[in-house]
Design a protein around this motif. Structure first.
Motif, PDB file in Angstrom:
ATOM      1  N   ALA A  14      60.621  -0.091   1.170  1.00  0.00           N
ATOM      2  CA  ALA A  14      60.971  -0.290   2.581  1.00  0.00           C
ATOM      3  C   ALA A  14      59.991   0.443   3.491  1.00  0.00           C
ATOM      4  N   ALA A  15      59.625   1.666   3.132  1.00  0.00           N
ATOM      5  CA  ALA A  15      58.664   2.424   3.940  1.00  0.00           C
ATOM      6  C   ALA A  15      57.302   1.740   3.933  1.00  0.00           C
ATOM      7  N   LEU A  16      56.873   1.267   2.767  1.00  0.00           N
ATOM      8  CA  LEU A  16      55.597   0.564   2.660  1.00  0.00           C
ATOM      9  C   LEU A  16      55.622  -0.704   3.510  1.00  0.00           C
ATOM     10  N   GLY A  17      56.712  -1.445   3.431  1.00  0.00           N
ATOM     11  CA  GLY A  17      56.845  -2.665   4.221  1.00  0.00           C
ATOM     12  C   GLY A  17      56.900  -2.403   5.715  1.00  0.00           C
ATOM     13  N   THR A  18      57.339  -1.222   6.088  1.00  0.00           N
ATOM     14  CA  THR A  18      57.414  -0.868   7.501  1.00  0.00           C
ATOM     15  C   THR A  18      56.055  -0.462   8.050  1.00  0.00           C
ATOM     16  N   PHE A  19      55.333   0.372   7.311  1.00  0.00           N
ATOM     17  CA  PHE A  19      54.103   0.954   7.852  1.00  0.00           C
ATOM     18  C   PHE A  19      52.832   0.191   7.516  1.00  0.00           C
ATOM     19  N   LEU A  20      52.769  -0.476   6.361  1.00  0.00           N
ATOM     20  CA  LEU A  20      51.537  -1.155   5.960  1.00  0.00           C
ATOM     21  C   LEU A  20      51.094  -2.225   6.958  1.00  0.00           C
ATOM     22  N   PRO A  21      51.978  -3.127   7.415  1.00  0.00           N
ATOM     23  CA  PRO A  21      51.521  -4.133   8.379  1.00  0.00           C
ATOM     24  C   PRO A  21      50.963  -3.519   9.661  1.00  0.00           C
ATOM     25  N   LEU A  76      71.961  16.933  13.732  1.00  0.00           N
ATOM     26  CA  LEU A  76      71.003  18.043  13.765  1.00  0.00           C
ATOM     27  C   LEU A  76      69.616  17.587  13.318  1.00  0.00           C
ATOM     28  N   LEU A  77      69.550  16.719  12.305  1.00  0.00           N
ATOM     29  CA  LEU A  77      68.265  16.188  11.847  1.00  0.00           C
ATOM     30  C   LEU A  77      67.604  15.364  12.951  1.00  0.00           C
ATOM     31  N   ALA A  78      68.376  14.558  13.658  1.00  0.00           N
ATOM     32  CA  ALA A  78      67.841  13.753  14.760  1.00  0.00           C
ATOM     33  C   ALA A  78      67.343  14.649  15.891  1.00  0.00           C
ATOM     34  N   ILE A  79      68.098  15.674  16.232  1.00  0.00           N
ATOM     35  CA  ILE A  79      67.691  16.596  17.300  1.00  0.00           C
ATOM     36  C   ILE A  79      66.445  17.373  16.888  1.00  0.00           C
ATOM     37  N   GLY A  80      66.416  17.825  15.640  1.00  0.00           N
ATOM     38  CA  GLY A  80      65.239  18.555  15.143  1.00  0.00           C
ATOM     39  C   GLY A  80      63.990  17.693  15.142  1.00  0.00           C
ATOM     40  N   THR A  81      64.125  16.446  14.719  1.00  0.00           N
ATOM     41  CA  THR A  81      62.981  15.529  14.714  1.00  0.00           C
ATOM     42  C   THR A  81      62.495  15.270  16.132  1.00  0.00           C
ATOM     43  N   THR A  82      63.423  15.067  17.049  1.00  0.00           N
ATOM     44  CA  THR A  82      63.055  14.839  18.445  1.00  0.00           C
ATOM     45  C   THR A  82      62.334  16.054  19.017  1.00  0.00           C
ATOM     46  N   ILE A  96      56.498  12.462   9.372  1.00  0.00           N
ATOM     47  CA  ILE A  96      57.880  12.540   9.847  1.00  0.00           C
ATOM     48  C   ILE A  96      58.821  11.879   8.846  1.00  0.00           C
ATOM     49  N   VAL A  97      58.451  10.687   8.372  1.00  0.00           N
ATOM     50  CA  VAL A  97      59.308   9.949   7.442  1.00  0.00           C
ATOM     51  C   VAL A  97      59.462  10.712   6.134  1.00  0.00           C
ATOM     52  N   ILE A  98      58.361  11.237   5.602  1.00  0.00           N
ATOM     53  CA  ILE A  98      58.419  11.983   4.334  1.00  0.00           C
ATOM     54  C   ILE A  98      59.248  13.250   4.490  1.00  0.00           C
ATOM     55  N   ALA A  99      59.060  13.966   5.592  1.00  0.00           N
ATOM     56  CA  ALA A  99      59.823  15.202   5.813  1.00  0.00           C
ATOM     57  C   ALA A  99      61.315  14.889   5.967  1.00  0.00           C
ATOM     58  N   ALA A 100      61.648  13.849   6.740  1.00  0.00           N
ATOM     59  CA  ALA A 100      63.058  13.489   6.924  1.00  0.00           C
ATOM     60  C   ALA A 100      63.673  13.031   5.601  1.00  0.00           C
ATOM     61  N   ALA A 101      62.901  12.291   4.800  1.00  0.00           N
ATOM     62  CA  ALA A 101      63.406  11.847   3.500  1.00  0.00           C
ATOM     63  C   ALA A 101      63.658  13.035   2.579  1.00  0.00           C
ATOM     64  N   ALA A 102      62.737  13.990   2.580  1.00  0.00           N
ATOM     65  CA  ALA A 102      62.903  15.178   1.735  1.00  0.00           C
ATOM     66  C   ALA A 102      64.139  15.975   2.152  1.00  0.00           C
TER      67      ALA A 102
END
Length: 113
Positions: A14-21, A76-82, A96-102
């Motif tokens: 899903a991540a590959l399909g989102t970012f590759l294009p 809290l994750l959404a606020i921290g990312t923002t 951002i995606v890798i850190a949030a996934a981890a």
């Protein structure tokens, strides 16, 4: 969501399909844009596409936020990312995606024991 459906491989696809294009549509036409990018018609086209993309992304963010932010840890994750995006404006999306996934993978077992 893809993680819940197909596990880590599903989330990776899903991540590959989102970012590759996005990267392909940026890298492939870049030489042509450098050559013809100053023409008024091209500038107007890019301005229109940019406005449409901002609207589409904003709508997507609202829908995803309504479905994803369901409890205190996700809020809290959404606020921290923002906050991180506000402070570090050049932070790359894959980071951002890798850190949030981890963080999500680390917190998921603690919340669903």
């Amino acid at each position: 969501m893809e993680y819940l459906v197909a596990g880590l491989p599903g989330a990776c696809v899903a991540a590959l399909g989102t970012f590759l294009p996005c990267y392909l549509f940026t890298i492939i036409p870049a030489p042509y844009f450098k050559k013809y990018g100053k023409r008024p018609g091209i500038v107007a086209f890019v301005d229109g596409i940019t406005a449409a993309a901002v609207g589409a992304i904003t709508g997507s963010v609202i829908v995803i936020a309504q479905r994803s932010i369901t409890d205190l840890p996700t809020a809290l994750l959404a606020i921290g990312t923002t906050a991180l995006l506000w402070k570090f404006k050049k932070l790359q999306e894959p980071v951002i995606v890798i850190a949030a996934a981890a963080i999500g993978l680390a917190l998921y077992p603690l919340m669903h024991h």
